[in-house]
Design a protein around this motif. Structure first.
Motif, short mmCIF file in Angstrom:
data_model
loop_
_atom_site.label_atom_id
_atom_site.label_comp_id
_atom_site.label_asym_id
_atom_site.label_seq_id
_atom_site.Cartn_x
_atom_site.Cartn_y
_atom_site.Cartn_z
N PRO A 19 0.84 -1.20 0.00
CA PRO A 19 0.00 0.00 0.00
C PRO A 19 0.87 1.25 0.00
N PRO A 20 0.44 2.31 -0.69
CA PRO A 20 1.25 3.54 -0.75
C PRO A 20 1.66 4.07 0.61
N SER A 21 0.80 3.91 1.61
CA SER A 21 1.12 4.40 2.95
C SER A 21 2.30 3.67 3.56
N GLN A 22 2.62 2.48 3.06
CA GLN A 22 3.73 1.69 3.58
C GLN A 22 5.06 1.99 2.88
N LEU A 23 4.99 2.72 1.77
CA LEU A 23 6.19 3.00 1.00
C LEU A 23 6.89 4.25 1.52
N SER A 24 8.20 4.24 1.48
CA SER A 24 8.91 5.44 1.89
C SER A 24 8.67 6.51 0.83
N GLY A 25 8.44 7.72 1.27
CA GLY A 25 8.16 8.81 0.34
C GLY A 25 6.80 8.68 -0.32
N SER A 26 5.85 8.06 0.38
CA SER A 26 4.53 7.84 -0.22
C SER A 26 3.87 9.17 -0.56
N ASP A 27 2.98 9.13 -1.51
CA ASP A 27 2.33 10.31 -2.05
C ASP A 27 0.85 10.23 -1.74
N SER A 28 0.30 11.25 -1.10
CA SER A 28 -1.11 11.23 -0.70
C SER A 28 -2.06 11.22 -1.90
N ARG A 29 -1.57 11.54 -3.09
CA ARG A 29 -2.41 11.52 -4.29
C ARG A 29 -2.59 10.11 -4.83
N MET A 30 -1.80 9.17 -4.32
CA MET A 30 -1.79 7.81 -4.86
C MET A 30 -2.82 6.93 -4.16
N ARG A 31 -3.54 6.17 -4.99
CA ARG A 31 -4.51 5.20 -4.48
C ARG A 31 -4.21 3.86 -5.13
N LEU A 32 -4.04 2.84 -4.30
CA LEU A 32 -3.80 1.48 -4.78
C LEU A 32 -5.10 0.72 -4.69
N VAL A 33 -5.51 0.12 -5.81
CA VAL A 33 -6.72 -0.68 -5.86
C VAL A 33 -6.30 -2.10 -6.21
N ARG A 34 -6.64 -3.03 -5.35
CA ARG A 34 -6.27 -4.43 -5.59
C ARG A 34 -7.50 -5.22 -6.01
N VAL A 35 -7.35 -5.96 -7.08
CA VAL A 35 -8.39 -6.87 -7.57
C VAL A 35 -7.98 -8.26 -7.13
N GLU A 36 -8.84 -8.92 -6.35
CA GLU A 36 -8.54 -10.24 -5.80
C GLU A 36 -9.10 -11.36 -6.67
#
Length: 136
Positions: A19-36
């Motif tokens: 998830p973007p929140s777990q990445l160093s230097g994450s960007d608040s504009r980024m949204r990760l959508v996972r398809v299971e």
């Protein structure tokens, strides 16, 4: 012009993308959508999902291995008065690497949906972009 939103579609990859929140230097504009649970990668479905989640008028659609110049968005503004878009063109590629930029696309979201988006009957890699460009 600047980028207001970044949508990353994770199509059942293993391991899952962080998830973007777990990445160093994450960007608040980024949204990760996972398809299971998808057994088969279907490019056209993944692209349509990303477009369906987009909230902005103008969309830049890229593959995960593209790197943009810092002025890319400013250099690719769309004419407000007409139906227009920018797309990569493998026929104009200067080298084999640029030939793979055919999928890069800048367009208005309304124009994308006006032609029905990517044709999900195209289940293999390739020609999904050319089909869309022909309809645009």
């Amino acid at each position: 012009a600047e980028v207001d939103e970044i949508i990353v579609v994770d199509w059942s990859s293993e391991p899952a993308l962080e998830p973007p929140s777990q990445l160093s230097g994450s960007d608040s504009r980024m949204r990760l959508v996972r398809v299971e649970g998808e057994k088969k990668w279907v490019l056209s479905r993944a692209f349509n999902l990303g477009m369906a989640l987009a909230c902005r008028e103008v969309v830049v659609r890229l593959d995960c291995d593209y790197r943009l110049a810092s002025d890319f968005v400013a250099q690719h503004t769309l004419d407000e008065t007409m139906h227009s878009f920018y797309a990569g063109n493998w026929k104009r590629a200067r080298d084999s690497n640029e030939a793979h930029l055919n999928g890069a696309l800048v367009l208005r979201l309304r124009d994308f949906w006006a032609v029905g988006g990517y044709d999900e009957r195209i289940q293999t890699y390739g020609w999904d972009d050319e089909d869309l460009y022909d309809r645009l």
